[in-house]
Motif scaffolding. Structure first.
Motif, short mmCIF file in Angstrom:
data_model
loop_
_atom_site.label_atom_id
_atom_site.label_comp_id
_atom_site.label_asym_id
_atom_site.label_seq_id
_atom_site.Cartn_x
_atom_site.Cartn_y
_atom_site.Cartn_z
N GLU A 217 0.48 -1.32 0.00
CA GLU A 217 0.34 0.00 0.13
C GLU A 217 0.66 1.23 -0.44
O GLU A 217 0.38 2.37 -0.44
CB GLU A 217 -1.17 -0.19 1.02
CG GLU A 217 -1.52 0.73 1.78
CD GLU A 217 -2.09 1.34 2.79
OE1 GLU A 217 -1.81 2.31 3.79
OE2 GLU A 217 -2.92 1.05 3.19
N ALA A 218 2.37 1.18 0.55
CA ALA A 218 2.54 2.20 1.09
C ALA A 218 3.85 2.58 0.11
O ALA A 218 4.73 3.88 -0.09
CB ALA A 218 3.06 2.77 2.40
N ALA A 236 5.34 7.10 3.64
CA ALA A 236 3.83 6.85 3.34
C ALA A 236 2.99 6.20 4.32
O ALA A 236 2.02 6.35 4.90
CB ALA A 236 3.69 6.24 2.11
N ILE A 237 3.73 5.63 4.86
CA ILE A 237 3.61 4.62 6.50
C ILE A 237 3.47 5.59 7.54
O ILE A 237 1.98 5.81 8.55
CB ILE A 237 4.16 3.87 6.98
CG1 ILE A 237 3.88 1.88 5.64
CG2 ILE A 237 3.83 2.71 8.23
CD1 ILE A 237 4.91 1.18 5.85
N CYS A 239 2.39 8.83 7.56
CA CYS A 239 1.21 9.53 7.34
C CYS A 239 -0.36 8.90 7.21
O CYS A 239 -1.02 9.36 6.96
CB CYS A 239 1.04 10.83 5.94
SG CYS A 239 2.97 11.27 5.88
N ARG A 240 -0.45 7.63 7.62
CA ARG A 240 -2.11 6.68 7.31
C ARG A 240 -2.34 6.84 9.04
O ARG A 240 -1.27 6.73 9.49
CB ARG A 240 -1.22 5.41 6.88
CG ARG A 240 -1.30 4.77 8.01
CD ARG A 240 -1.07 3.16 7.70
NE ARG A 240 -1.67 2.16 6.57
CZ ARG A 240 -2.64 1.75 7.23
NH1 ARG A 240 -3.16 1.81 8.03
NH2 ARG A 240 -3.98 1.16 6.06
N SER A 241 -2.97 6.16 8.55
CA SER A 241 -4.36 6.49 10.56
C SER A 241 -3.93 4.82 11.27
O SER A 241 -4.18 4.15 10.18
CB SER A 241 -5.60 6.67 9.56
OG SER A 241 -6.38 6.40 11.01
N SER A 244 -7.17 3.21 9.73
CA SER A 244 -7.86 2.58 8.13
C SER A 244 -6.94 1.24 8.14
O SER A 244 -5.86 0.50 8.35
CB SER A 244 -6.49 3.72 7.65
OG SER A 244 -7.21 4.70 7.28
N ILE A 266 4.41 2.74 12.93
CA ILE A 266 4.26 4.51 12.27
C ILE A 266 4.83 4.96 12.95
O ILE A 266 5.91 5.88 12.86
CB ILE A 266 2.15 4.74 12.55
CG1 ILE A 266 1.14 4.51 11.36
CG2 ILE A 266 2.43 6.45 12.22
CD1 ILE A 266 0.13 4.53 11.47
#
Length: 369
Positions: A217-218, A236-237, A239-241, A244, A266
């Motif tokens: 995904e990232a 990218a990781i 910045c993810r929730s 999610s 994270i």
């Protein structure tokens, strides 16, 4: 970013990816367990397994070596075992057959085989874990149809589709057109990263399919720079929730227990970025890069001098030539390298050194500058 790509590639090949010996070991373990199941079922007078399906990191080629600080950590092997539909009993009973067959034939177990919701789990005394998902199959107009034993139900499943999806993501998304793919290398380094910090903190991080799906995904493609691709994937990781859901092949593979595990990943990604972003400085050196990556991967590899030059007789002279710093070379090492040269090559080297010293305006003594 300071280009540390060559060193990261070496680190991945030597310390992250499974060695040929380790891969052979995995194949042997798989075969040994299959033989245990077959013989155990026969002795128990139960139906035979008619097909096996490789799953997980072994099948997807994303298994990693253990962290340096945790050499006894478990290797996970997932091997689906399939019965004919007319031979299988209820889901729970069929899993029980597999559990009993393994218990009957395996003698080096850490604990008795355990029946989980979707598999039989075995942890061996020498540090590896095997999960055996149990399936039944039936023939249809469109081919074999599979159902997974889940709790007290048989649920429709496509056990090979996840492997196919990951292979497609790796080949389509990576910059390479064949051979070794960057995304697969990033997945391995990501799973290795999670293992390291899970061991360091003694807390659970995303693992297995959830970890693989997260790094797919990232993933950020940077052709020819695995170091930078991995850093931007961590970004990218970061910045993810954590809330999610994580999807793989259109299926949600995370659940509530993964929220805190993803959060830890994270947090560690953010911490690592604080170090790696320092390498954007124009004055960053190889020493700075080693220190930063050491904090990311916690491995002694990053303490060492660049290993790629160790076998080159020219390396010591190139690293410590009269053009560098004080204009002095390490005499013993340089003499060893020079001894490998012909008389003509030594004379040419000497003339070049003299020309360089004269052009620099100084002699061979540091205090002369």
């Amino acid at each position: 970013m300071y280009n540390f790509g060559k060193q990261i590639a070496t680190f991945h090949e030597d310390h992250v990816r499974l060695t040929n010996a380790q891969r052979a070991n995995m194949r042997n373990r798989r075969q040994t367990n299959l033989e245990r199941i077959d013989k155990g079922l026969e002795e128990l007078d139960k139906p035979a397994v008619i097909e096996t399906i490789n799953q997980g990191g072994y099948a997807q080629k994303t298994m990693t070596q253990p962290p340096e600080a945790d050499q006894e950590s478990r290797y996970d092997i997932d091997l689906g075992v399939v019965f004919e539909e007319e031979d299988a009993a209820g889901p729970r009973t069929t899993r029980g057959w597999v559990r009993d067959a393994i218990a009957r034939k395996a003698t080096n177990l850490k604990n008795a085989p355990e029946t989980k919701k979707k598999c039989v789990r075995v942890i061996y005394a020498d540090g590896y874990q095997c999960d055996f998902p149990v399936f039944r199959r039936r023939w249809t107009e469109s081919g074999w149809s599979y159902e997974l034993s889940s709790g007290d139900e048989w649920i429709v499943s496509a056990p090979r589709s996840m492997n196919t999806w990951i292979d497609q993501q790796v080949s389509v998304t990576s910059p390479e057109t064949s051979g070794s793919y960057q995304l697969r290398r990033v997945i391995r380094m990501g799973k290795f990263f999670a293992k390291i910090h899970a061991n360091r903190l003694n807390r659970k991080f995303p693992s297995g399919l959830v970890a693989t799906a997260l790094f797919i995904e990232a993933y950020v493609v940077i052709d020819g720079r695995d170091d930078e691709a991995f850093r931007e994937t961590l970004r990218a990781i970061s910045c993810r929730s954590k809330y999610s859901p994580v999807y793989a092949n259109g299926v949600q593979v995370s659940d509530d227990k993964d929220i805190d595990r993803i959060d830890r990943l994270i947090v560690e990604a953010k911490t690592s970025l604080e170090e790696l972003d320092k390498l954007d400085d124009d004055d960053a050196t190889e020493s700075d890069a080693r220190k930063a990556w050491k904090k990311v991967f916690r491995h002694s590899f990053f303490d060492a001098v660049v290993k790629e030059t160790a076998n080159s007789v020219f390396a010591p002279l190139e690293k410590k030539s009269v053009l560098g710093g004080l204009g002095l070379a390490a005499p013993f090492v340089a003499s060893q390298a020079a001894a490998a040269l012909s008389d003509g090559e030594r004379a040419e080297r000497m003339e070049s050194a003299v020309r360089a010293r004269n052009e620099s305006g100084g002699g061979g003594k540091p205090w002369s500058h």
